[in-house]
Write an enzyme that holds these catalytic residues in place. Structure first.
Site, PDB file in Angstrom:
ATOM      1  N   SER A  31       0.823  -1.195   0.000  1.00  0.00           N
ATOM      2  CA  SER A  31       0.000   0.000   0.000  1.00  0.00           C
ATOM      3  C   SER A  31       0.870   1.264   0.000  1.00  0.00           C
ATOM      4  CB  SER A  31      -0.976  -0.050   1.181  1.00  0.00           C
ATOM      5  OG  SER A  31      -2.006   0.879   1.002  1.00  0.00           O
ATOM      6  N   ASP A  42     -10.247  -5.607  -2.887  1.00  0.00           N
ATOM      7  CA  ASP A  42      -9.592  -4.562  -2.091  1.00  0.00           C
ATOM      8  C   ASP A  42     -10.441  -3.286  -2.209  1.00  0.00           C
ATOM      9  OD1 ASP A  42      -7.908  -2.431  -1.317  1.00  0.00           O
ATOM     10  OD2 ASP A  42      -6.114  -3.526  -1.908  1.00  0.00           O
ATOM     11  N   HIS A  82      -7.558  -5.938   1.090  1.00  0.00           N
ATOM     12  CA  HIS A  82      -6.342  -5.127   1.262  1.00  0.00           C
ATOM     13  C   HIS A  82      -5.474  -5.594   2.436  1.00  0.00           C
ATOM     14  CE1 HIS A  82      -4.058  -1.545   0.294  1.00  0.00           C
ATOM     15  NE2 HIS A  82      -4.094  -1.098   1.534  1.00  0.00           N
TER      16      HIS A  82
HETATM   17  N1  LIG Z   1      -7.498   2.738   9.018  1.00  0.00           N
HETATM   18  C1  LIG Z   1      -8.163   2.364   7.823  1.00  0.00           C
HETATM   19  C2  LIG Z   1      -7.462   1.286   7.059  1.00  0.00           C
HETATM   20  C3  LIG Z   1      -6.007   1.318   7.158  1.00  0.00           C
HETATM   21  C4  LIG Z   1      -5.390   0.165   6.423  1.00  0.00           C
HETATM   22  O1  LIG Z   1      -6.049  -0.665   5.781  1.00  0.00           O
HETATM   23  N2  LIG Z   1      -4.091   0.108   6.523  1.00  0.00           N
HETATM   24  C5  LIG Z   1      -3.408  -0.935   5.842  1.00  0.00           C
HETATM   25  C6  LIG Z   1      -2.286  -0.324   5.049  1.00  0.00           C
HETATM   26  S1  LIG Z   1      -2.922   0.902   3.926  1.00  0.00           S
HETATM   27  C7  LIG Z   1      -2.819  -1.911   6.828  1.00  0.00           C
HETATM   28  O2  LIG Z   1      -1.910  -2.631   6.496  1.00  0.00           O
HETATM   29  N3  LIG Z   1      -3.327  -1.939   8.055  1.00  0.00           N
HETATM   30  C8  LIG Z   1      -2.792  -2.760   9.102  1.00  0.00           C
HETATM   31  C9  LIG Z   1      -3.403  -4.118   9.200  1.00  0.00           C
HETATM   32  O3  LIG Z   1      -4.221  -4.486   8.346  1.00  0.00           O
HETATM   33  O4  LIG Z   1      -3.018  -4.829  10.127  1.00  0.00           O
HETATM   34  C10 LIG Z   1      -9.492   1.827   8.171  1.00  0.00           C
HETATM   35  O5  LIG Z   1      -9.646   1.379   9.300  1.00  0.00           O
HETATM   36  O6  LIG Z   1     -10.327   1.797   7.266  1.00  0.00           O
END
Ligand SMILES: N[C@@H](CCC(=O)N[C@@H](CS)C(=O)NCC(=O)O)C(=O)O
Length: 281
Positions: A149, A228, A261
């Site tokens: 990402s 995603d 994602h």
């Molecule tokens: N904070 C956002 C999403 C954030 C998100 O998806 N971050 C990705 C990278 S862009 C990630 O890797 N999050 C950490 C995880 O999934 O453990 C939400 O809650 O919608």
């Protein structure tokens, strides 16, 4: 353990015959203590830097991707930096999840109040990476970069902006055209200011289109889940695909039905990224 006394070992865990370490060191570039994770296989023969995404830290990929088993087998050391400086107490740094803390975008901010500490590109290229490469006795020919990402954007742009520093590159669900997506536009406006001509220097698709010859002879591997929720608005792999076609850059862009994602997707494709890097390094 590093022989550098300024590197503090926060914890160490035996893992698949190697060692998973969490470390902290003082960065002259960001002016702050910075954390990173390092997986050391029994016999490190190459180094893969993995950059995580928004809201993540040095722990996220380390704990969720399941990369250590195969990395140990392949002799790949894994370096997981943090995603932004922390502890600067910049006003507004934690106001939103996609800007400020855990959202450094792997560039050097030029705008106040970010420019003093938010210097992730210089921190990674001039400080953390040389330090770890020297410790492991591995040079650029043995160093690859990947990410997820925002970290995929980081991997692609840092490899394109610093020819010769990475011998292999790949990405998982990367932000491919940040100049054209809300995450990128917010970050670039805040960190780089209103002049959009400066933003293109940190946009993987635009950087690729500006190449006079294909920069990565070994090809680029990109995996993208089709379930995603960020795909259409934020990630835009078709922009990178078109740019690679335009300059003749080999790109293996694999689209996976049903995958979202998150880290279940990353865990599902990480082995092929490790093999991609191990084959080229
Ligand atoms: N904070 C956002 C999403 C954030 C998100 O998806 N971050 C990705 C990278 S862009 C990630 O890797 N999050 C950490 C995880 O999934 O453990 C939400 O809650 O919608």
């Amino acid at each position: 353990m590093s022989s550098d006394v300024s590197v503090e070992l926060l914890s160490e865990h035996s893992c698949f015959g190697g060692r998973q370490q969490f470390r902290r060191h003082q960065s002259a570039v960001t002016g702050l203590p910075m954390r990173y994770a390092l997986f050391l296989p029994p016999r490190p023969r190459a180094l893969l830097v993995f950059l995580a995404g928004l809201t993540c830290s040095e722990e996220t990929f380390t704990m969720k991707a399941g990369a250590q088993r195969l990395a140990s087998e392949l002799g790949l050391a894994l370096l997981m930096p943090d995603t932004s400086p922390r502890g600067a107490a910049v006003p507004g740094e934690s106001d939103s999840w996609d800007f400020g803390l855990a959202a450094g975008f792997y560039l050097d901010a030029t705008q106040p109040p970010w420019a003093t500490h938010w210097r992730m590109e210089s921190y990674l290229l001039n400080e953390l990476l040389p330090e770890v490469q020297a410790e492991l006795g591995l040079d650029a020919a043995r160093t690859g970069i990947s990410g997820h990402s925002m970290g995929g954007h980081g991997a692609l742009t840092l490899a394109l902006r610093h020819p010769g520093r990475f011998a292999a590159v790949s990405a998982i669900a990367p932000i491919c055209a940040p100049v054209d997506c809300p995450w990128g536009r917010k970050a670039f406006a805040g960190y780089l200011g209103p002049d959009e001509s400066l933003w293109a220097r940190h946009d993987a698709s635009r950087l690729m289109r500006a190449q006079t010859q294909p920069p990565f002879a070994g090809g680029i591997l990109v995996d993208q889940g089709l379930a995603d929720i960020f795909l259409l608005e934020q990630l835009q792999p078709e922009a990178l695909e078109a740019a690679c076609v335009a300059v003749g850059q080999p790109l293996q862009l694999r689209r996976h039905a049903g995958y979202d994602h998150g880290y279940y997707f990353i865990a599902s494709v990480i082995d092929e990224h490790l093999r991609h890097h191990a084959a080229l390094l």
